[in-house]
Write a protein that holds these residues in place. Structure first.
Motif, mmCIF file in Angstrom:
data_model
loop_
_atom_site.group_PDB
_atom_site.id
_atom_site.type_symbol
_atom_site.label_atom_id
_atom_site.label_comp_id
_atom_site.label_asym_id
_atom_site.label_seq_id
_atom_site.Cartn_x
_atom_site.Cartn_y
_atom_site.Cartn_z
ATOM 1 N N VAL A 100 -32.110 -2.999 -11.816
ATOM 2 C CA VAL A 100 -32.822 -2.187 -10.834
ATOM 3 C C VAL A 100 -32.361 -0.743 -11.009
ATOM 4 N N LYS A 101 -33.261 0.092 -11.551
ATOM 5 C CA LYS A 101 -32.938 1.493 -11.859
ATOM 6 C C LYS A 101 -31.697 1.531 -12.758
ATOM 7 N N TRP B 175 -17.254 -1.871 -14.573
ATOM 8 C CA TRP B 175 -18.634 -1.708 -14.133
ATOM 9 C C TRP B 175 -18.872 -2.029 -12.661
ATOM 10 N N LEU B 176 -17.952 -2.745 -12.005
ATOM 11 C CA LEU B 176 -18.204 -3.321 -10.685
ATOM 12 C C LEU B 176 -18.204 -2.265 -9.575
ATOM 13 N N GLU B 177 -19.227 -2.349 -8.701
ATOM 14 C CA GLU B 177 -19.320 -1.426 -7.568
ATOM 15 C C GLU B 177 -19.371 -2.137 -6.220
ATOM 16 N N ALA B 178 -19.958 -3.338 -6.162
ATOM 17 C CA ALA B 178 -20.113 -4.002 -4.870
ATOM 18 C C ALA B 178 -20.270 -5.504 -5.023
ATOM 19 N N ILE B 179 -19.857 -6.246 -3.969
ATOM 20 C CA ILE B 179 -20.047 -7.703 -3.887
ATOM 21 C C ILE B 179 -20.810 -7.973 -2.587
ATOM 22 N N PRO B 180 -22.135 -7.852 -2.589
ATOM 23 C CA PRO B 180 -22.902 -8.023 -1.355
ATOM 24 C C PRO B 180 -23.070 -9.480 -0.923
ATOM 25 N N ALA C 256 -28.030 -23.090 4.270
ATOM 26 C CA ALA C 256 -29.158 -24.019 4.178
ATOM 27 C C ALA C 256 -29.998 -23.687 2.959
ATOM 28 N N ASP C 257 -30.152 -22.395 2.696
ATOM 29 C CA ASP C 257 -30.914 -21.952 1.535
ATOM 30 C C ASP C 257 -30.138 -20.829 0.853
ATOM 31 N N VAL C 258 -29.410 -21.178 -0.199
ATOM 32 C CA VAL C 258 -28.555 -20.207 -0.893
ATOM 33 C C VAL C 258 -29.384 -19.062 -1.476
ATOM 34 N N LEU C 259 -30.527 -19.382 -2.047
ATOM 35 C CA LEU C 259 -31.342 -18.353 -2.694
ATOM 36 C C LEU C 259 -31.865 -17.340 -1.674
ATOM 37 N N GLU C 260 -32.249 -17.825 -0.483
ATOM 38 C CA GLU C 260 -32.700 -16.901 0.562
ATOM 39 C C GLU C 260 -31.548 -16.017 1.027
ATOM 40 N N ARG C 261 -30.340 -16.588 1.127
ATOM 41 C CA ARG C 261 -29.162 -15.804 1.510
ATOM 42 C C ARG C 261 -28.906 -14.694 0.495
ATOM 43 N N ILE C 262 -28.969 -15.045 -0.798
ATOM 44 C CA ILE C 262 -28.739 -14.057 -1.850
ATOM 45 C C ILE C 262 -29.789 -12.964 -1.789
ATOM 46 N N ARG C 263 -31.050 -13.352 -1.684
ATOM 47 C CA ARG C 263 -32.125 -12.356 -1.622
ATOM 48 C C ARG C 263 -31.905 -11.392 -0.456
ATOM 49 N N GLY C 264 -31.584 -11.942 0.707
ATOM 50 C CA GLY C 264 -31.389 -11.104 1.883
ATOM 51 C C GLY C 264 -30.238 -10.131 1.713
ATOM 52 N N ASN C 265 -29.123 -10.602 1.173
ATOM 53 C CA ASN C 265 -27.947 -9.747 1.001
ATOM 54 C C ASN C 265 -28.173 -8.660 -0.049
ATOM 55 N N VAL C 266 -28.865 -9.008 -1.136
ATOM 56 C CA VAL C 266 -29.138 -8.009 -2.171
ATOM 57 C C VAL C 266 -30.152 -6.988 -1.666
ATOM 58 N N ASP C 267 -31.222 -7.439 -1.019
ATOM 59 C CA ASP C 267 -32.225 -6.507 -0.473
ATOM 60 C C ASP C 267 -31.573 -5.533 0.503
ATOM 61 N N LYS C 268 -30.672 -6.041 1.335
ATOM 62 C CA LYS C 268 -29.976 -5.187 2.311
ATOM 63 C C LYS C 268 -29.146 -4.126 1.591
ATOM 64 N N TRP C 269 -28.408 -4.534 0.561
ATOM 65 C CA TRP C 269 -27.578 -3.574 -0.185
ATOM 66 C C TRP C 269 -28.456 -2.515 -0.851
ATOM 67 N N LEU C 270 -29.555 -2.944 -1.468
ATOM 68 C CA LEU C 270 -30.435 -1.998 -2.152
ATOM 69 C C LEU C 270 -31.045 -1.002 -1.186
ATOM 70 N N SER C 271 -31.423 -1.472 -0.001
ATOM 71 C CA SER C 271 -32.026 -0.571 0.977
ATOM 72 C C SER C 271 -31.007 0.439 1.511
ATOM 73 N N GLU C 272 -29.735 0.038 1.563
ATOM 74 C CA GLU C 272 -28.688 0.933 2.060
ATOM 75 C C GLU C 272 -28.133 1.853 0.979
#
Length: 313
Positions: free
Chosen positions: A27-28, A75-80, A295-311
């Motif tokens: 992403v960018k 290279w590491l910057e964050a663990i969302p 309950a849904d690991v993939l949804e958790r990951i998506r939510g956490n990554v989207d939140k980090w990207l938006s911030e």
């Protein structure tokens, strides 16, 4: 729920790469590495994912990357998310810097076959499997775009023009420094860091550490207690690595060669692998592993990554 595959499309995503274990999204100028629960051996992905393996790998790598920034930039910057690392998008250098403190694994198999020169490094006579080398040795591997990585000497890598001599010398310096720190940290936890590999990339022309370090996928550990006694008796060492997975595969007539069929993995063996990975996390870090239940690991990951990207636009 174990993560076998991911198929995200994050805002601003330009590309994706599905590796043997990690799925990497671009992403960018950022790289989003998602540690799946896939497990590989002999360059083949095994049929069943291993619960919590991705979380273990991601968190061990983050632990050591943060503990070695004074030795080498990385290279590491964050663990969302427990399974996700975000950092600098680099141009990978097609060399694995493998460093060995002991005659084990691949080096022991080569030694047993009669070889006394490994990647241009002369090996002492009279060694037994799992003996300590007089000093750690670097035995690089050239990373092929397809197929197996190949053992290569320093001279061969420089002749191929993969890196400049100055870049290779810096990678050597970083490799020795990282291995020394990893060895010291392992010793405090009653472990021996036997061998490991480091990967580097270029970021704005600078050589920096990429990928993971000191995880069970990239490293081999022995238990320090009883090491000397086991060596004296010629007994196998007690390992905390994924070598036991390779040994199980070989015992079931699979070593990645053409025509061989991947054996069936019983659920109890899958649980054994998961337990061993969690044990390694706790032994190598000294921390208690927290099983992240979702309950849904993939949804958790998506939510956490989207939140980090938006911030972090």
């Amino acid at each position: 729920m174990a993560i076998k595959d991911t198929n995200f499309n994050f805002p601003g995503q330009t590309d994706v790469y599905h590796g043997k274990v990690r799925d990497v999204y671009f992403v960018k100028d950022k790289l989003i590495a998602i540690a799946s629960d896939r497990i590989s051996a002999f360059d083949h992905i095994l049929p069943k994912p291993i619960p919590y393996k991705g979380q273990v790998l991601n968190q061990i790598a983050a632990y050591f990357l943060n503990a070695t920034r004074d030795i080498c930039p990385n290279w590491l910057e964050a663990i969302p998310d427990p399974n996700v690392s975000i950092g600098k998008k680099c141009e990978p250098i097609r060399v694995e810097m493998v460093i060995r403190g002991y005659l084990a694994g691949h080096s022991a198999r080569e030694y047993k076959s009669g070889k006394r020169l490994l990647c241009g490094v002369a090996l002492p006579e009279g060694m037994r499997e799992n003996d300590k080398f007089p000093t750690p040795i670097i035995t690089p591997a050239a990373k092929n775009l397809e197929g197996h990585d190949e053992d290569a000497s320093r001279e061969e890598i420089l002749t191929q023009g993969i890196v400049t001599e100055a870049q290779y010398s810096l990678m050597e310096k970083y490799t020795y420094g990282l291995f020394k720190r990893g060895t010291e940290m392992a010793a405090k936890q009653g472990l021996i860091l036997v061998d490991t590999k480091y990967e580097f990339g270029l970021y704005n022309g600078e050589v920096i550490l990429i990928d993971e370090i000191h995880t069970p996928d990239s490293s081999r550990y022995f238990y320090a207690e009883g090491y000397t006694e086991r060596q004296a008796k010629g007994e196998p060492q007690k390992q905390l690595s994924k070598e036991f997975v390779r040994e199980w595969l070989m015992a079931n007539d699979f070593s990645g060669k053409d025509g061989q069929v991947m054996p069936f993995m019983p659920d109890e063996f899958v649980k054994t692998i998961s337990d061993r990975y969690i044990e390694l996390y706790e032994r190598v870090t000294g921390l208690i592993f927290e099983r992240t239940q979702s309950a849904d690991v993939l949804e958790r990951i998506r939510g956490n990554v989207d939140k980090w990207l938006s911030e972090n636009k």
